[in-house]
Design a protein around this motif. Structure first.
Motif, PDB file in Angstrom:
ATOM      1  N   ARG A  51       2.504   7.315  -7.135  1.00 14.42           N
ATOM      2  CA  ARG A  51       1.553   8.320  -7.632  1.00 14.42           C
ATOM      3  C   ARG A  51       0.323   8.296  -6.735  1.00 14.42           C
ATOM      4  NH1 ARG A  51       2.773   5.597 -12.591  1.00 14.42           N
ATOM      5  NH2 ARG A  51       4.203   6.870 -13.798  1.00 14.42           N
ATOM      6  N   TYR A  52      -0.367   9.422  -6.693  1.00 23.73           N
ATOM      7  CA  TYR A  52      -1.597   9.493  -5.904  1.00 23.73           C
ATOM      8  C   TYR A  52      -2.604   8.511  -6.504  1.00 23.73           C
ATOM      9  CZ  TYR A  52      -4.799  11.707  -2.654  1.00 23.73           C
ATOM     10  OH  TYR A  52      -5.637  11.953  -1.605  1.00 23.73           O
ATOM     11  N   PRO A  53      -3.068   7.533  -5.730  1.00 22.88           N
ATOM     12  CA  PRO A  53      -3.926   6.482  -6.290  1.00 22.88           C
ATOM     13  C   PRO A  53      -5.386   6.927  -6.454  1.00 22.88           C
ATOM     14  CG  PRO A  53      -3.583   6.089  -3.966  1.00 22.88           C
ATOM     15  CD  PRO A  53      -2.755   7.297  -4.318  1.00 22.88           C
ATOM     16  N   ASP A  54      -6.080   6.253  -7.364  1.00 25.04           N
ATOM     17  CA  ASP A  54      -7.515   6.495  -7.517  1.00 25.04           C
ATOM     18  C   ASP A  54      -8.274   6.121  -6.252  1.00 25.04           C
ATOM     19  OD1 ASP A  54      -7.256   7.401 -10.112  1.00 25.04           O
ATOM     20  OD2 ASP A  54      -7.596   5.420 -10.990  1.00 25.04           O
ATOM     21  N   ARG A  55      -7.820   5.042  -5.612  1.00 24.00           N
ATOM     22  CA  ARG A  55      -8.418   4.572  -4.360  1.00 24.00           C
ATOM     23  C   ARG A  55      -7.299   4.401  -3.335  1.00 24.00           C
ATOM     24  NH1 ARG A  55     -12.363   0.029  -6.908  1.00 24.00           N
ATOM     25  NH2 ARG A  55     -13.755   1.526  -7.898  1.00 24.00           N
ATOM     26  N   PRO A  56      -7.600   4.702  -2.078  1.00 21.38           N
ATOM     27  CA  PRO A  56      -6.551   4.581  -1.061  1.00 21.38           C
ATOM     28  C   PRO A  56      -6.046   3.141  -0.936  1.00 21.38           C
ATOM     29  CG  PRO A  56      -8.461   5.758  -0.196  1.00 21.38           C
ATOM     30  CD  PRO A  56      -8.857   5.209  -1.531  1.00 21.38           C
ATOM     31  N   THR A  57      -4.750   3.001  -0.868  1.00 16.69           N
ATOM     32  CA  THR A  57      -4.136   1.696  -0.638  1.00 16.69           C
ATOM     33  C   THR A  57      -4.218   1.364   0.856  1.00 16.69           C
ATOM     34  OG1 THR A  57      -1.951   2.619  -0.199  1.00 16.69           O
ATOM     35  CG2 THR A  57      -2.496   2.117  -2.523  1.00 16.69           C
ATOM     36  N   LYS A  89       4.853  16.008   2.360  1.00 20.64           N
ATOM     37  CA  LYS A  89       3.699  16.585   1.632  1.00 20.64           C
ATOM     38  C   LYS A  89       2.788  15.493   1.114  1.00 20.64           C
ATOM     39  CE  LYS A  89       1.385  20.002  -0.323  1.00 20.64           C
ATOM     40  NZ  LYS A  89       0.055  19.509  -0.586  1.00 20.64           N
ATOM     41  N   GLN A  90       3.372  14.423   0.579  1.00 26.07           N
ATOM     42  CA  GLN A  90       2.568  13.309   0.085  1.00 26.07           C
ATOM     43  C   GLN A  90       1.707  12.737   1.215  1.00 26.07           C
ATOM     44  OE1 GLN A  90       4.692   9.654  -0.768  1.00 26.07           O
ATOM     45  NE2 GLN A  90       3.330   9.225  -2.491  1.00 26.07           N
ATOM     46  N   ALA A  91       2.305  12.504   2.363  1.00 28.01           N
ATOM     47  CA  ALA A  91       1.557  11.939   3.483  1.00 28.01           C
ATOM     48  C   ALA A  91       0.467  12.894   3.968  1.00 28.01           C
ATOM     49  CB  ALA A  91       2.512  11.592   4.623  1.00 28.01           C
ATOM     50  N   ILE A  92       0.794  14.171   4.088  1.00 26.80           N
ATOM     51  CA  ILE A  92      -0.203  15.153   4.517  1.00 26.80           C
ATOM     52  C   ILE A  92      -1.408  15.123   3.584  1.00 26.80           C
ATOM     53  CG2 ILE A  92      -0.679  17.629   4.719  1.00 26.80           C
ATOM     54  CD1 ILE A  92       2.271  17.915   5.699  1.00 26.80           C
ATOM     55  N   ASP A  93      -1.163  15.045   2.281  1.00 28.06           N
ATOM     56  CA  ASP A  93      -2.247  15.084   1.301  1.00 28.06           C
ATOM     57  C   ASP A  93      -3.146  13.854   1.325  1.00 28.06           C
ATOM     58  OD1 ASP A  93      -1.431  17.582   0.487  1.00 28.06           O
ATOM     59  OD2 ASP A  93      -0.501  16.892  -1.372  1.00 28.06           O
ATOM     60  N   TYR A  94      -2.684  12.754   1.875  1.00 26.30           N
ATOM     61  CA  TYR A  94      -3.531  11.551   1.932  1.00 26.30           C
ATOM     62  C   TYR A  94      -4.692  11.717   2.902  1.00 26.30           C
ATOM     63  CZ  TYR A  94      -0.269   8.867  -0.906  1.00 26.30           C
ATOM     64  OH  TYR A  94       0.507   8.403  -1.931  1.00 26.30           O
ATOM     65  N   ALA A  95      -4.537  12.538   3.900  1.00 30.12           N
ATOM     66  CA  ALA A  95      -5.635  12.793   4.838  1.00 30.12           C
ATOM     67  C   ALA A  95      -6.218  14.167   4.512  1.00 30.12           C
ATOM     68  CB  ALA A  95      -5.119  12.754   6.276  1.00 30.12           C
ATOM     69  N   TYR A  96      -7.435  14.397   4.924  1.00 24.34           N
ATOM     70  CA  TYR A  96      -8.027  15.722   4.752  1.00 24.34           C
ATOM     71  C   TYR A  96      -8.877  16.049   5.980  1.00 24.34           C
ATOM     72  CZ  TYR A  96     -10.186  19.854   2.822  1.00 24.34           C
ATOM     73  OH  TYR A  96     -10.609  21.148   2.644  1.00 24.34           O
ATOM     74  N   ASP A  97     -10.075  15.508   6.053  1.00 21.91           N
ATOM     75  CA  ASP A  97     -10.937  15.771   7.203  1.00 21.91           C
ATOM     76  C   ASP A  97     -10.275  15.355   8.511  1.00 21.91           C
ATOM     77  OD1 ASP A  97     -12.993  16.759   5.586  1.00 21.91           O
ATOM     78  OD2 ASP A  97     -13.917  14.780   5.369  1.00 21.91           O
TER      79      ASP A  97
END
Length: 181
Positions: A51-57, A89-97
């Motif tokens: 699941r998408y974590p509250d804080r990055p692992t 998609k999961q990996a793409i969403d972990y980064a943004y800027d």
């Protein structure tokens, strides 16, 4: 001149996938280009949380750092049900800027359609992330042709010519003036 850092992202994590073979071919073709340093980022090498974590692992931070270091991307994707895999998609969403103001090219594979539906879906996602996507891409029909053939090498040359041009231009632009999103 500092070499361009191109990340080849292998988007499938399925057992028995063709992604590693296709991704390693794409990386080898890119490595032949002068002034390019290739970083193969295989999503199967990461243990992302379910699941998408509250804080990055630590794994998420390691992936995002590689996206951040790259000047451009070759995204290798299969086509699953006329789209790209959830792992990508999961990996793409972990980064943004970290994606912003960088170019991406696509090497896709599948049966008959060569993964073009997955690429079209990815173009919309990357547009939202302020990524410049290349018009030309490489498609692989897993049912017909050998991976390395003259047609595919020509397609890869055109794709990489565009990617290198945009990666150089956007790297220079980001250095001259930070991107505003």
């Amino acid at each position: 001149m500092e070499p361009l850092r191109i990340a080849v992202i292998i988007g499938s994590t399925r057992q028995g996938r063709a992604g590693d073979r296709v991704g390693n071919w794409a990386a080898e073709v890119a490595r032949r280009r002068p002034g390019v340093r290739v970083d193969v980022v295989d999503l199967a090498d990461y243990r992302f949380p379910p699941r998408y974590p509250d804080r990055p692992t630590a794994e998420v931070r390691r992936f995002v750092a590689r996206v951040d270091r790259a000047d451009g991307f070759v995204v290798v994707t299969p086509e699953y049900n006329r789209s790209f895999p959830a792992s990508l998609k999961q990996a793409i969403d972990y980064a943004y800027d970290e994606w912003h103001a960088k170019p991406a090219a696509f090497v896709s594979y599948g049966h008959r359609s060569e993964g073009v539906y997955a690429v079209e879906q990815l173009r919309a996602v990357f547009t939202e992330l302020h990524v410049m996507t290349m018009r030309d891409n490489v498609g692989v029909n897993l049912l017909d042709d050998p991976l390395d053939n003259e047609h595919r090498r020509r397609a890869a040359t055109a794709m990489l010519d565009q990617l290198i041009w945009w990666a150089t231009a956007l790297r220079d632009a980001r250095r001259a003036r930070p991107y505003v999103s």
